[in-house]
Design a protein around this motif. Structure first.
Motif, PDB file in Angstrom:
ATOM      1  N   GLY A 234       3.075   5.830   7.099  1.00  0.00           N
ATOM      2  CA  GLY A 234       4.129   6.814   6.928  1.00  0.00           C
ATOM      3  C   GLY A 234       3.557   8.213   6.780  1.00  0.00           C
ATOM      4  O   GLY A 234       2.393   8.398   6.435  1.00  0.00           O
ATOM      5  N   VAL A 235       4.407   9.219   7.037  1.00  0.00           N
ATOM      6  CA  VAL A 235       3.983  10.607   6.904  1.00  0.00           C
ATOM      7  C   VAL A 235       3.630  10.910   5.439  1.00  0.00           C
ATOM      8  O   VAL A 235       2.857  11.812   5.142  1.00  0.00           O
ATOM      9  CB  VAL A 235       5.075  11.562   7.444  1.00  0.00           C
ATOM     10  CG1 VAL A 235       6.238  11.702   6.467  1.00  0.00           C
ATOM     11  CG2 VAL A 235       4.503  12.926   7.819  1.00  0.00           C
ATOM     12  N   ASN A 236       4.160  10.083   4.530  1.00  0.00           N
ATOM     13  CA  ASN A 236       3.879  10.258   3.103  1.00  0.00           C
ATOM     14  C   ASN A 236       2.643   9.490   2.641  1.00  0.00           C
ATOM     15  O   ASN A 236       2.378   9.393   1.447  1.00  0.00           O
ATOM     16  CB  ASN A 236       5.092   9.822   2.277  1.00  0.00           C
ATOM     17  CG  ASN A 236       5.538   8.410   2.628  1.00  0.00           C
ATOM     18  OD1 ASN A 236       4.937   7.759   3.493  1.00  0.00           O
ATOM     19  ND2 ASN A 236       6.572   7.918   1.969  1.00  0.00           N
ATOM     20  N   GLY A 237       1.907   8.908   3.597  1.00  0.00           N
ATOM     21  CA  GLY A 237       0.660   8.241   3.256  1.00  0.00           C
ATOM     22  C   GLY A 237       0.783   6.762   2.962  1.00  0.00           C
ATOM     23  O   GLY A 237      -0.234   6.069   2.826  1.00  0.00           O
ATOM     24  N   VAL A 238       1.999   6.255   2.885  1.00  0.00           N
ATOM     25  CA  VAL A 238       2.179   4.819   2.648  1.00  0.00           C
ATOM     26  C   VAL A 238       1.689   4.031   3.864  1.00  0.00           C
ATOM     27  O   VAL A 238       2.054   4.360   4.993  1.00  0.00           O
ATOM     28  CB  VAL A 238       3.675   4.486   2.401  1.00  0.00           C
ATOM     29  CG1 VAL A 238       3.878   2.980   2.284  1.00  0.00           C
ATOM     30  CG2 VAL A 238       4.182   5.199   1.161  1.00  0.00           C
ATOM     31  N   ILE A 239       0.870   3.036   3.616  1.00  0.00           N
ATOM     32  CA  ILE A 239       0.458   2.151   4.711  1.00  0.00           C
ATOM     33  C   ILE A 239       0.974   0.756   4.404  1.00  0.00           C
ATOM     34  O   ILE A 239       0.702   0.205   3.341  1.00  0.00           O
ATOM     35  CB  ILE A 239      -1.078   2.135   4.883  1.00  0.00           C
ATOM     36  CG1 ILE A 239      -1.559   3.543   5.236  1.00  0.00           C
ATOM     37  CG2 ILE A 239      -1.488   1.129   5.958  1.00  0.00           C
ATOM     38  CD1 ILE A 239      -3.062   3.660   5.374  1.00  0.00           C
ATOM     39  N   ASN A 240       1.738   0.189   5.356  1.00  0.00           N
ATOM     40  CA  ASN A 240       2.424  -1.065   5.068  1.00  0.00           C
ATOM     41  C   ASN A 240       2.699  -1.794   6.368  1.00  0.00           C
ATOM     42  O   ASN A 240       3.412  -1.283   7.227  1.00  0.00           O
ATOM     43  CB  ASN A 240       3.742  -0.726   4.348  1.00  0.00           C
ATOM     44  CG  ASN A 240       4.583  -1.961   4.080  1.00  0.00           C
ATOM     45  OD1 ASN A 240       4.469  -2.973   4.759  1.00  0.00           O
ATOM     46  ND2 ASN A 240       5.440  -1.870   3.090  1.00  0.00           N
ATOM     47  N   ASN A 241       2.125  -2.988   6.505  1.00  0.00           N
ATOM     48  CA  ASN A 241       2.393  -3.771   7.718  1.00  0.00           C
ATOM     49  C   ASN A 241       3.147  -5.060   7.401  1.00  0.00           C
ATOM     50  O   ASN A 241       3.149  -5.984   8.191  1.00  0.00           O
ATOM     51  CB  ASN A 241       1.093  -4.070   8.465  1.00  0.00           C
ATOM     52  CG  ASN A 241       0.178  -4.993   7.684  1.00  0.00           C
ATOM     53  OD1 ASN A 241       0.473  -5.351   6.551  1.00  0.00           O
ATOM     54  ND2 ASN A 241      -0.936  -5.373   8.294  1.00  0.00           N
ATOM     55  N   THR A 242       3.779  -5.123   6.244  1.00  0.00           N
ATOM     56  CA  THR A 242       4.441  -6.368   5.846  1.00  0.00           C
ATOM     57  C   THR A 242       5.957  -6.248   5.724  1.00  0.00           C
ATOM     58  O   THR A 242       6.604  -7.185   5.286  1.00  0.00           O
ATOM     59  CB  THR A 242       3.899  -6.875   4.488  1.00  0.00           C
ATOM     60  OG1 THR A 242       4.295  -5.933   3.463  1.00  0.00           O
ATOM     61  CG2 THR A 242       2.398  -7.015   4.497  1.00  0.00           C
ATOM     62  N   THR A 243       6.499  -5.099   6.093  1.00  0.00           N
ATOM     63  CA  THR A 243       7.958  -4.975   6.044  1.00  0.00           C
ATOM     64  C   THR A 243       8.479  -4.326   7.329  1.00  0.00           C
ATOM     65  O   THR A 243       7.735  -3.670   8.057  1.00  0.00           O
ATOM     66  CB  THR A 243       8.443  -4.116   4.850  1.00  0.00           C
ATOM     67  OG1 THR A 243       7.996  -2.766   5.036  1.00  0.00           O
ATOM     68  CG2 THR A 243       7.924  -4.649   3.525  1.00  0.00           C
TER      69      THR A 243
END
Ligand SMILES: [Zn+2]
Length: 469
Positions: A234-243
């Motif tokens: 995300g542009v906010n730095g969140v990295i997430n490949n599980t949702t």
């Protein structure tokens, strides 16, 4: 008095076995409650496993390689522009069809658009469509879509490099890969794979397809529109490949005043067919896609933004948008550049191919599940005011697939629960009374079940929940 159930969000993060035992342990509330049981489908596990991240990577690279796929870009070149891109997509569908003995009907679908803000001059908007015809109910359709076209900062700029890797080569690559996998099987209903054009200029490909489908009398039960399925940072730095997110609008756009008045008294605000389609996909994620939880979002689309599911919703068809959870706005609709150390542009390095494959697998199992299941129940009605029981009734199934129906399953849930909580298989009947279940306290629905155990989406009673004929 009853035991408080854990929230459905929590339930969705547990294994199904854990959920079942949890539900059992809390089923002191009423002997009439029935746990949600489901026949696990090996074929759907196989389908999920066959989806290839390598194929998706290859296809996204190929699409990015056309330089720009802007709707107003050139159409004559064989290497650059929207014309080359759509011809390549058609050749891929043709190759997939050849590999399954001609199982796909592949065609261009187009219309000339002009006089529009974003398409002022006459321009052919050309989508590419591939249909895998069903065996027993071929006029019943489930559709997976992605968009061919791309854009940069100026929506009218048709010449600058506009890779559109995530927006939306990822969606088209997913559609192609789902076609590769699903074309190895035969289904009862038809499955459509659509690479739609003209999205950024005003959702034209979707409008053209939805209008044509309506004219041709297609019984559309689901549109799974994939728009940006490859970004995990995300542009906010969140990295997430599980949702992943499933956007699903509430009350049907075509609802009449009379239907709205009825809904006010009998419910259905959160049970449009689009919402119950979203619940179906959410369940498929829990059952068949390891380490993927979907967030059902009770709105048409992102705030103030659009996608190609909307033209289908506009005509009253169940349609959702499937996409990544965390968007990176620096990578959407941007000229490729570096500014103040920030890299802008929708380039290939922003794509996580495994994640795009995971979301493609979710599409594939959802399409397959619905296309193997019988038609969703028709004319579902409910009654039970001022009595301690709830009666559901529905029409007798017709057509070739009658022999394939094992029966029906009645579902219910607390009115503030997002996902169906209880169910009972009631056999091959056209009505059923749930004794000791008060109609006021739950929402109800009915699904049809095939002899193999494939289930349709749950249909909420009345016009508000109808999936049509
Ligand atoms: Zn876009």
């Amino acid at each position: 008095m009853y035991t408080q159930l854990p929230s459905t969000k929590l339930l969705r993060n547990l294994s199904l076995r854990a959920v079942n035992s949890l539900l059992l342990s809390t089923l002191t509330l009423s002997s009439a409650m029935a746990e949600v049981k489901y026949t696990d489908q090996q074929k759907l596990h196989q389908i999920a496993e066959q989806v290839s991240a390598d194929n998706i990577e290859k296809d996204i690279r190929k699409l990015v390689g056309f330089g720009t796929r802007h709707t107003l870009s050139e159409t004559q070149s064989s290497t650059r522009g929207i014309g080359a891109a759509r011809r390549w997509i058609k050749s891929e569908f043709d190759a997939i069809s050849k590999a399954c003995g001609g199982c796909l009907e592949v065609y261009f679908q187009s219309d000339v658009i002009s006089g529009q803000k974003r398409i002022p001059e006459p321009t052919e908007v050309v989508s590419v469509i591939a249909v895998l015809k069903g065996k027993t109910d071929s006029n019943r359709y489930v559709i997976m879509s992605g968009d061919i076209d791309s854009r940069v900062s100026d929506v009218m700029n048709a010449t600058s490099d506009s890779p559109g890797a995530n927006d939306n080569a990822s969606g088209v690559a997913g559609v192609l890969e789902a076609a590769r996998v699903l074309s190895q099987y035969q289904f009862n209903g038809s499955i459509v794979f659509a690479a739609l054009a003209g999205e950024e200029q005003g959702l034209f490909g979707g409008k053209i397809m939805a209008a044509q489908a309506q004219k041709d009398g297609w019984r559309i039960k689901a549109v799974l529109n994939n728009d940006m399925i490859g970004n995990i940072e995300g542009v906010n730095g969140v990295i997430n490949n599980t949702t992943a997110r499933i956007f699903a609008e509430g009350t049907r756009q075509t609802e009449t005043k009379k239907q709205a008045i009825k809904r006010r008294f009998t419910g259905g605000e959160v049970d449009s067919p689009t919402r119950n389609l979203a619940r179906y996909i959410d369940w498929m994620a829990d059952r068949y896609i390891p380490n993927l939880d979907t967030m059902m979002i009770y709105r048409l689309d992102r705030f103030g933004r659009g996608g190609h599911h909307r033209p289908f919703n506009d005509l009253g068809y169940p349609a959702v948008r499937i996409m990544e959870t965390n968007e990176n706005y620096n990578r959407q609709h941007q000229d490729i550049r570096t500014e103040n150390g920030i890299q802008y542009g929708d380039t290939i390095d922003g794509i996580n191919f495994d994640y795009a494959a995971k979301l493609t697998a979710l599409n594939a199992v959802s399409l397959a599940g619905m296309a193997w299941a019988p038609n969703p129940p028709v004319n579902v009605e409910i009654s039970g005011a001022v009595q301690p029981s709830t009666k559901l009734a529905w029409a007798k199934a017709t057509g070739k697939e009658v022999n394939d129906i094992a029966g029906y399953k009645v579902y219910w849930r607390l009115t503030d629960a997002s996902q169906w909580q209880y169910s009972r298989f009631v056999g091959n009947v056209t009505e059923y009374t749930l004794e000791n279940i008060v109609i006021d306290n739950y929402f109800f629905g009915v699904a049809s079940v095939s002899k193999e155990g494939f289930e349709s989406p749950v249909v909420f009673p009345g016009d508000a929940g109808s999936f049509g004929e």
